[in-house]
Design a protein around this motif. Structure first.
Motif, mmCIF file in Angstrom:
data_model
loop_
_atom_site.group_PDB
_atom_site.id
_atom_site.type_symbol
_atom_site.label_atom_id
_atom_site.label_comp_id
_atom_site.label_asym_id
_atom_site.label_seq_id
_atom_site.Cartn_x
_atom_site.Cartn_y
_atom_site.Cartn_z
ATOM 1 N N SER A 190 0.333 -10.674 38.637
ATOM 2 C CA SER A 190 -0.808 -10.415 37.815
ATOM 3 C C SER A 190 -1.230 -8.887 37.852
ATOM 4 N N SER A 191 -0.581 -8.050 37.715
ATOM 5 C CA SER A 191 -1.031 -6.719 37.922
ATOM 6 C C SER A 191 -1.462 -6.378 36.494
ATOM 7 N N LEU A 192 -2.688 -5.587 36.434
ATOM 8 C CA LEU A 192 -2.951 -4.923 35.225
ATOM 9 C C LEU A 192 -2.106 -3.879 34.618
ATOM 10 N N GLY A 193 -1.397 -3.251 35.667
ATOM 11 C CA GLY A 193 -0.612 -2.216 35.347
ATOM 12 C C GLY A 193 0.371 -2.657 34.198
ATOM 13 N N TYR A 194 0.809 -3.849 34.562
ATOM 14 C CA TYR A 194 2.024 -4.277 33.414
ATOM 15 C C TYR A 194 1.652 -4.139 32.066
ATOM 16 N N LEU A 195 0.109 -4.485 31.914
ATOM 17 C CA LEU A 195 -0.302 -4.647 30.580
ATOM 18 C C LEU A 195 -0.613 -3.166 30.122
ATOM 19 N N ARG A 196 -0.884 -2.361 31.151
ATOM 20 C CA ARG A 196 -1.123 -0.942 30.820
ATOM 21 C C ARG A 196 -0.007 -0.354 30.246
ATOM 22 N N SER A 197 1.119 -0.659 31.064
ATOM 23 C CA SER A 197 2.582 0.270 30.894
ATOM 24 C C SER A 197 3.218 -0.158 29.647
ATOM 25 N N PHE A 198 3.045 -1.436 29.219
ATOM 26 C CA PHE A 198 3.605 -2.013 28.035
ATOM 27 C C PHE A 198 2.800 -3.014 27.225
ATOM 28 N N PRO A 199 2.652 -2.386 25.747
ATOM 29 C CA PRO A 199 1.944 -3.467 24.944
ATOM 30 C C PRO A 199 2.746 -4.553 24.554
ATOM 31 N N PHE A 200 2.320 -5.551 25.474
ATOM 32 C CA PHE A 200 2.921 -7.061 24.965
ATOM 33 C C PHE A 200 2.172 -7.705 23.804
ATOM 34 N N ASP A 201 2.903 -8.399 23.142
ATOM 35 C CA ASP A 201 2.491 -9.304 21.984
ATOM 36 C C ASP A 201 1.686 -10.238 22.505
ATOM 37 N N LYS A 202 2.141 -10.954 23.424
ATOM 38 C CA LYS A 202 1.223 -12.479 23.934
ATOM 39 C C LYS A 202 1.274 -12.149 25.438
ATOM 40 N N ILE A 203 0.254 -12.778 25.759
ATOM 41 C CA ILE A 203 0.219 -13.165 27.085
ATOM 42 C C ILE A 203 0.042 -14.826 27.372
ATOM 43 N N LYS A 204 1.023 -15.482 27.949
ATOM 44 C CA LYS A 204 0.962 -16.710 28.262
ATOM 45 C C LYS A 204 0.316 -17.271 29.381
ATOM 46 N N ILE A 205 -0.330 -18.123 29.275
ATOM 47 C CA ILE A 205 -1.261 -18.644 30.609
ATOM 48 C C ILE A 205 -0.796 -19.811 31.170
ATOM 49 N N ASP A 206 -0.262 -19.838 32.376
ATOM 50 C CA ASP A 206 0.417 -20.920 32.910
ATOM 51 C C ASP A 206 -0.273 -22.244 32.793
ATOM 52 N N GLN A 207 0.416 -23.329 32.667
ATOM 53 C CA GLN A 207 -0.057 -24.801 32.312
ATOM 54 C C GLN A 207 -0.989 -25.083 33.543
ATOM 55 N N SER A 208 -0.619 -24.772 34.632
ATOM 56 C CA SER A 208 -1.498 -25.070 35.719
ATOM 57 C C SER A 208 -2.721 -24.746 35.762
ATOM 58 N N PHE A 209 -3.269 -23.693 35.371
ATOM 59 C CA PHE A 209 -4.820 -23.215 35.066
ATOM 60 C C PHE A 209 -5.270 -24.140 33.849
ATOM 61 N N VAL A 210 -4.476 -24.349 32.976
ATOM 62 C CA VAL A 210 -4.950 -25.065 31.810
ATOM 63 C C VAL A 210 -5.489 -26.739 32.233
ATOM 64 N N ARG A 211 -4.344 -27.194 33.044
ATOM 65 C CA ARG A 211 -4.584 -28.498 33.554
ATOM 66 C C ARG A 211 -5.817 -28.755 34.296
ATOM 67 N N GLU A 212 -5.806 -27.887 35.288
ATOM 68 C CA GLU A 212 -6.763 -28.080 36.577
ATOM 69 C C GLU A 212 -8.007 -27.341 36.310
ATOM 70 N N ALA A 213 -8.226 -26.740 34.971
ATOM 71 C CA ALA A 213 -9.403 -26.290 34.772
ATOM 72 C C ALA A 213 -10.834 -27.262 34.736
ATOM 73 N N SER A 214 -10.460 -28.516 34.411
ATOM 74 C CA SER A 214 -11.481 -29.322 34.363
ATOM 75 C C SER A 214 -12.044 -29.884 35.852
ATOM 76 N N ASP A 215 -11.297 -29.468 36.633
ATOM 77 C CA ASP A 215 -11.638 -30.004 38.194
ATOM 78 C C ASP A 215 -11.792 -28.822 39.058
ATOM 79 N N ASP A 216 -11.628 -27.670 38.477
ATOM 80 C CA ASP A 216 -11.752 -26.326 39.249
ATOM 81 C C ASP A 216 -12.404 -25.296 38.298
#
Length: 569
Positions: free
Chosen positions: A467-493
């Protein structure tokens, strides 16, 4: 190839008394005449000779030695010879190849007053085929025993009584990411790293252990005379820790991990190949699990490997027989509440196995290289299917790090677009952070070429790797996809929800869309929308669809999306 026996090394260390100009008793002192003759012989002999004092310092050399090694600092020279001050008895002999490609046979002999080193140049004799047998048993780079010697010693061990074999084990040691280091930093650094690794392994062993370089970055150890498997496990833990410590080479700080496989030799039915196979299976399992760094062989590993090989065979057959198919999962923009595009997902229905999960076959495809032709098929098929959809919906295709090593990737993308007639702006390539770990910068150059075609690029599973910010700085991505594990466990964590919110905010700041994957409930949808995500993907909107259902889904999508989002948004 040792030193002539008339040399009395004790005398050479004694102070000498010069005779008078006119001669005297010293001229007739037999002991002094012997010392003078010995010194003359020491200086005249055509083998390099050096005397080492009890504190490990070179105190005397002859001209042949100086001519051969005078340009090498003496502390480095002794290390190169393999001189060990703690060894005070016996004799050690070995061939050593120096940078000028000359080979010397080195004898190190201990005596009461220190050590005597003799170095005979055997380069020409080797070229004539003499002494080749000895050299063929030595690894030229690390000066360790080679695979031939290891096999012989293991074969000898297997002929020993059961009580001896019961206290023995074989360990195979492999470095992680060595090939990448060799490719990116060069073979010189790679070779130097292997030499340092060999020294570190040696430092953890006892004189009774056998160490050999088996191949490339793999080493083998035969451990005897200790309770097993406890002793082997202790050694494996030590090696994993020792070899994983940083290395400093030519100003470069290098980090590698080590993995160890352990096989016991107590089974009467095992031969050399069987023991090594078991050690390799344990090593493979250690690499898969990663957390401990070592594993002891268990019979279930053999069964697992046979099953894996059978799956690999079926996987190769599946490509030839066209057993793969694609399904497409919609991605919805939360602001417009419209379908923005679809992600292409690979499916495999094996005639004998039934449906096989991508989690089971994709890793094998990547390890074996089959992912290359499979990935090309996915790309071409997805482009062809998307070209037939009504509207300008995008199609997202996953590209593995293995595919990025293929120099023809850009040409393959161009060909797939041309053959299908798909607008490049409708193709989206999803990559993971592992692609961006390419130290040579090739991946970044390839991504820039793809962007130049008009193709979109997304960073998949952000948050699960470096999850290096250097990746986002070195290349202008069109999208960032957030892994489903963070989405599903957000209610409990709260931590997971904070991660989702942070990534969404980061995407907004950089002008990148953020897609929350794995949205299955209205509650999850409401949270990711409130946290700032721009798009969603998951079962709440739709399960992955076969190509034939895409048009019908699009016709009904307004009602489907409204029904899924009316409570949440």
């Amino acid at each position: 190839m040792g030193v002539v026996s008339v040399i009395r090394t004790d005398d050479l260390l004694e102070p000498q008394v010069s005779g008078s100009a006119s001669g005297g008793a010293a001229d007739h002192d037999p002991s002094q005449r012997t010392a003078q003759l010995t010194l003359a012989a020491f200086m005249a002999i055509d083998i390099g000779l050096a005397l080492i004092s009890p504190d490990g310092e070179i105190v005397m050399t002859n001209p042949t030695f100086d001519l051969a090694f005078g340009a090498i600092p003496r502390d480095q020279l002794l290390s190169r010879f393999g001189f060990d001050p703690s060894c005070d008895d016996g004799k050690a002999s070995r061939p050593i190849i120096f940078p000028d490609e000359r080979t010397y046979w080195i004898d190190i002999t201990a005596f009461t007053g220190g050590w005597l080193i003799s170095a005979a140049d055997i380069s020409e004799r080797l070229r004539q085929g003499i002494a080749g047998v000895e050299l063929s048993r030595i690894d030229r780079l690390t000066q360790l025993a080679n695979r031939l010697v290891f096999h012989e010693r293991l074969a000898d061990l297997l002929t020993q009584p059961a009580e001896v074999r019961r206290d023995a084990a074989v360990l195979t040691i492999d470095l992680d990411r060595f090939k990448a280091i060799n490719d990116t930093l060069g073979r010189t650094i790679g070779d130097a790293l292997l030499c340092l690794v060999a020294k570190r392994i040696s430092s953890a062993l006892t004189p009774s252990d056998v160490l050999a370089r088996l191949e490339a970055d793999e080493f083998g150890v035969i451990q005897t005379g200790r309770d097993q498997p406890e002793a082997a496990v202790i050694l494996a833990k030590r090696l994993v820790d020792l070899l994983s410590r940083p290395y400093l080479l030519e100003g470069q700080l290098i980090n590698v991990s080590a993995f160890v496989g352990i096989a016991l030799v107590s089974d009467d039915e095992l031969d050399v190949d069987g023991v090594l196979k078991n050690a390799e299976l344990a090593l493979h399992r250690a690499k898969q699990e990663r957390y401990a760094g070592y594993r002891v062989f268990e019979s279930a590993m053999d069964e697992s490997m046979r099953a894996r090989r059978a799956l690999e065979t079926d996987l190769r057959r599946a490509l030839a027989l066209r057993e793969f198919s694609l399904v497409y999962q919609p991605q919805v923009n939360l602001q417009s509440r419209r379908v923005a595009g679809f992600e292409a997902l690979l499916r495999w229905r094996c005639p004998t196995r039934g449906p096989v999960s991508p989690l089971d076959f994709i890793p094998i495809a990547e390890e074996t290289g089959i992912i290359g032709p499979i990935g090309e098929w996915v790309l071409r098929t997805a482009c062809r299917d998307a070209a037939s959809w009504p509207g300008d919906y995008t199609v997202a295709v996953n590209i593995s790090a293995i595919q990025f090593t293929n120099r023809s990737l850009v040409a393959t993308v161009v060909s797939a677009l041309a053959d299908s007639g798909l607008d490049p702006r409708r193709l989206e390539l999803e990559i993971t952070e592992s692609v961006m770990l390419d130290a040579r910068g090739n991946a970044l150059a390839v991504l820039q070429q793809l962007r130049g075609l008009g193709v979109r690029v997304s960073l998949d599973d952000f948050g699960t790797g470096y999850s290096s910010l250097g990746y986002l700085r070195s290349f202008p991505f069109d999208k960032i996809k957030i892994d489903q594990s963070f989405v599903r466990e957000a209610s409990d964590d709260r931590g997971n929800r904070a991660i989702v919110r942070a990534i969404a905010s980061l995407g907004a700041s950089l002008g990148m869309a953020t897609v929350a994957e794995g949205v299955e409930t209205e509650d999850q949808l409401a949270r990711v929308a409130a946290d700032g995500c721009t798009d969603v993907q998951g079962y709440l909107i739709s399960r992955p669809l076969p190509p034939g259902d895409i048009e019908h889904f699009l016709a009904e999508s307004r009602n489907v999306i409204d029904a899924a989002t009316e409570v949440s948004l």
